[in-house]
Design an enzyme around this catalytic site. Structure first.
Site, PDB file in Angstrom:
ATOM      1  N   ASP A   1       4.947   4.623  -4.474  1.00 43.91           N
ATOM      2  CA  ASP A   1       4.097   5.769  -4.794  1.00 43.91           C
ATOM      3  C   ASP A   1       4.089   6.726  -3.608  1.00 43.91           C
ATOM      4  OD1 ASP A   1       1.752   7.320  -5.843  1.00 43.91           O
ATOM      5  OD2 ASP A   1       1.635   5.644  -7.245  1.00 43.91           O
TER       6      ASP A   1
ATOM      7  N   HIS B   1      -2.474  10.130  -4.649  1.00 39.31           N
ATOM      8  CA  HIS B   1      -2.086   9.373  -5.842  1.00 39.31           C
ATOM      9  C   HIS B   1      -1.890   7.890  -5.528  1.00 39.31           C
ATOM     10  CE1 HIS B   1       0.693   8.093  -9.108  1.00 39.31           C
ATOM     11  NE2 HIS B   1       0.003   8.942  -9.836  1.00 39.31           N
TER      12      HIS B   1
ATOM     13  N   SER C   1      -0.787   6.698 -15.058  1.00 37.14           N
ATOM     14  CA  SER C   1      -0.754   6.295 -13.647  1.00 37.14           C
ATOM     15  C   SER C   1      -1.905   5.359 -13.305  1.00 37.14           C
ATOM     16  CB  SER C   1      -0.895   7.519 -12.733  1.00 37.14           C
ATOM     17  OG  SER C   1       0.346   8.119 -12.512  1.00 37.14           O
TER      18      SER C   1
END
Ligand code: NAG
Ligand code: NAG
Ligand code: NAG
Ligand code: NAG
Length: 742
Positions: free
Chosen positions: A149, A218, A530
């Site tokens: 990620d 994220h 996600s």
């Protein structure tokens, strides 16, 4: 980066999939492009020899050895053999013609796509009665989840290693130091950190840490949702308050930063960086890989990981509710859809006539606020710049009506226009599209979502009143049976898979709407597949801790065959969309994940990982011809059956392994898809100490002569205690080249 803003960014460009960090195109100068050459299993013993062989291979099509050294950006040498190199198309073609090269393909760009959610799934943490699965798996301790990620924020309370035992001795990873990251940033919780920025454009690295530190947000969010340690009293400004934690709160994290870009909507990663991460993760010894990214198919990296016993969990994408848009659909990975949990944020609106109306928002009271007051209402229509031209919205609450346009596209525009005009609030009327997270971006003014009926009542009041006013109270948090849940989120990408129509995708749904998880030192709500993906990765870690010998296929089977297709009241799970409908396997695969049941599934559909090779099809092969003798994917022993071209009766075999009580008798219960006759032979399976594995036939025969659409059914093995259910999807076809676009 604000999760919701890129959510909309992606919506406006629906082909740029996934979630919070929408990764933009990375420009390649000149005619050379980044290509990935795939050479299959690694053949040489030592990684250095593998690298040398890559240079020899490339040197044979380039001018010199030096050119080859200069061109290669990554050598993949642990889990599989291959390399990423800057090449012209002609060179790529020449390379592909070499006998030792299986495929050459351009590197693709990647797009990235928790409090309450775990209690909702039945993994409650209450110290006196922790869930069976959590307790028996020791909270996932000693399983290692690799997160590919945007990196991680190691100071977050979610990654505290308080009370952890030593790092598992089998771990072979490293703690790569870099900007804002030294060795002390690795711990007994974050046991590994690597980053991959070769081949990433300069501008993407501008506001970045050249290290595993997360500038984007994220990766921190997804990591804390998967394996975050227990953090008491986390909330988003008091909303969604509770104990934050990941699914496997004591599992270890290995961070592989492959996606770059801190700016809003910015970011870059490519097949080249992600493959480098997968290659290292195989070497390092992770148990599970979690990828909240949308990537092009043909991910042979994931295949090699699975063949090494690593479960690979991928996001389905956020392009729903459109059909045929699900991504990351290789049969060997787990593809995760997003669902909504039983939590809502009711927000009271009081009109000047004392009528009280309830919408939803994330509006929270600010410390210095003087409390809610009545303000003038203005009718903003669509709240586009045109619609608001001539309307003075200063200090007013503006009613915006997203009709007939998509609320996802309109909301950010309406918000900007009302803020620019000095408005004090928005009442946004829309059909349900999971817009709620976006209202966190309202800069302290209330943004309340209502439906058209509610908007109509407000509109009626505004016409009647000479100077209409309204007052908006901060949102409350409501959880439990009052909220309809689970439902498949509107944005969750739907099947069937374009690349693998003979496989039902997505595989499973997990919580992915308004999930509270770490963001730097705070907590923030985020939505997307996600968010759902690390939920599944966390659950796989728990199951793996409990059953260390289960293969990736067995783990997937356990999750799929025990999933729920009804809610707590026995009502079918719904899928949000246009219109809302009863969910089918192309919305949620096996259904909503049920971790406690997955721990003891009774029977499992296992697959020998080498078996996948027979089904790979043509998807790896950009420049070379396909193997036409390949078997159709529906013969794979998956916990689902999809027949996209049912013309004549088709018989598929399935094999189940008893992992429950040794002596067990299971009966088949068939729900045939409409228009299809399904026969199972034998329809009774008797297991004992000598018979642990049994094979049966499923024959599907078309009953209608109909150039059709998919219909759905299921096959369930029952023994009175265990229920082992797999979904069936079939489409009757009469003519070839059927396009479902009427
Ligand atoms: C991580 O390293 C930085 C220095 O690079 C240090 O300031 C910070 O406190 C460290 N954080 C943790 C959680 O150890
Ligand atoms: C409240 O505080 C914020 C910053 O914390 C400030 O921007 C805002 O102007 C303040 N509002 C009032 C009404 O004082
Ligand atoms: C608003 O409308 C007026 C009159 O139609 C027009 O002249 C003006 O350009 C418009 N302003 C904007 C910002 O669109
Ligand atoms: C093509 O697939 C068949 C069936 O799986 C296999 O026997 C054969 O070896 C494959 N051929 C090539 C060139 O990979």
């Amino acid at each position: 980066m604000e999760a919701h803003s890129s959510f909309y960014h992606r919506r406006l460009a629906p082909l740029l999939l996934l979630c919070f960090c929408t990764l933009l195109v990375q420009a390649h100068a000149s005619r050379k492009k980044l290509y990935i050459a795939y050479l299959g299993e690694r053949k040489h013993g030592h990684p250095d020899d593998v690298v040398a062989s890559h240079h020899d291979t490339l040197a044979s099509v380039l001018e010199s050895k030096q050119d080859s050294l200069d061109s290669i950006i990554y050598s993949y040498k642990h889990g599989f053999s291959g390399f990423a190199a800057m090449l012209t198309e002609e060179q790529a073609q020449q390379l592909a013609d070499l006998p030792e090269v299986i495929s050459v393909q351009p590197s693709r760009r990647y797009q990235t796509t928790t409090t309450r959610s775990w209690d909702f799934l039945g993994l409650n943490l209450n110290d006196k009665v922790p869930s069976e699965l959590l307790r028996r798996s020791r909270y996932g301790e000693d399983t290692i989840i690799g997160i590919i990620d945007t990196g991680i924020w190691p100071e977050s309370r979610s990654f505290s290693d308080d009370g952890y035992g030593p790092v598992p001795s089998r771990w072979k990873g490293v703690c790569q130091v870099g900007v804002g990251w030294d060795r002390s940033n690795c711990s007994r919780k974050i046991i590994g950190a690597r980053f991959y920025h070769a081949g990433v454009a300069e501008e993407e690295l501008k506001n970045e840490y050249l290290s595993a530190r997360d500038a984007n947000g994220h990766g921190t969010h997804t990591a804390s949702a998967a394996v975050g340690s227990v953090v008491e009293a986390a909330s988003f400004h008091g909303l969604a308050a509770g104990t934050a934690r990941g699914g496997a709160p004591r599992a270890r994290i290995a961070v592989y930063k492959s996606v770059w870009g801190s700016g809003r909507g910015a970011g870059a990663g490519s097949s080249a960086t992600v493959l480098a991460a997968i290659d290292d993760a195989i070497h390092d010894g992770v148990d599970v890989l979690s990828l909240s990214l949308v990537v092009e198919e043909n991910s042979f990296g994931a295949l090699h990981a699975v063949q090494k016993g690593i479960t690979v969990v991928y996001a389905a994408g956020n392009s729903g509710p459109a059909p045929q848009v699900v991504r990351n659909t290789a049969p060997w990975v787990i593809t995760v859809a997003a669902s909504k949990i039983d939590r809502s944020f009711p927000t009271a609106i009081t009109l000047g006539n004392e009528q009280c109306i309830v919408g939803q928002s994330l509006y929270y009271e600010r410390r210095n606020s003087s409390g809610s007051t009545f303000r003038l209402l203005a009718d903003g229509g669509l709240c586009t710049a045109d619609a608001l031209n001539g309307t003075d919205v200063r200090g007013k609450i503006v009613l915006c009506v997203a009709f007939p346009v998509s609320p996802l596209a309109l909301f950010p525009l309406a918000l900007k226009n009302v803020l620019d005009g000095g408005g004090s609030g928005i009442i946004f009327a829309q059909y349900s599209m999971n817009v709620l997270d976006a209202t966190a971006d309202c800069k302290g003014i209330p943004c309340v979502l209502v439906d058209f009926d509610t908007a109509n009542q407000i509109g009626t009041y505004m016409v009647d009143a000479s100077s209409p006013v309204a007052k908006i109270e901060p949102a409350r948090t409501v959880t439990g049976a009052e909220a309809l849940a689970p439902t498949v989120a509107a944005f969750s990408s739907r099947g069937p898979s374009i690349n693998y129509p003979e496989v039902i995708k997505p595989d499973i749904a997990a919580p992915g709407v308004s999930i509270l998880a770490a963001k730097e030192d705070e907590y923030a709500l985020g939505s997307g597949t996600s968010m759902a993906t690390p939920h599944v990765a966390g659950i796989v870690a728990l199951l793996k801790a409990l059953h260390p010998n289960w293969s990736p296929a067995t783990l997937k089977s356990a999750i799929m065959t025990t999933a729920s297709v009804t809610d707590g009241r026995g009502m079918p799970i719904l899928a949000q969309g246009l219109p809302r409908k009863i969910a089918d396997p192309f919305d949620y695969g096996g259904g909503q994940i049920n971790p406690n049941k997955a721990a003891e599934p009774g029977l499992v559909y296992d697959i020998d990982p080498s078996g996948y090779n027979k089904f790979i099809g043509c998807t790896f092969k950009k420049f070379i011809s396909c193997n036409k003798t390949m078997l159709p994917g529906y013969h794979l022993n998956l916990p689902s059956i999809a027949i996209p071209d049912l013309r004549h009766p088709i018989t598929v075999l399935r094999t189940v392994t008893n992992v429950g009580e040794v002596d067990a008798v299971y009966h088949a219960e068939i729900q045939s898809p409409p228009g299809v006759k399904v026969d199972v032979e034998p329809s009774v399976l008797s297991f004992n100490a000598a018979n642990k594995v049994m094979t049966f036939q499923v024959k599907l025969s078309p009953l209608w002569r109909l150039q059709g659409d998919y219909t759905f059914g299921s096959l369930t093995w029952q023994n009175g205690q265990k229920t082992v259910r797999i979904p069936i999807a079939a489409r009757i076809i009469i003519h070839d080249f059927f396009a479902d676009v009427a």
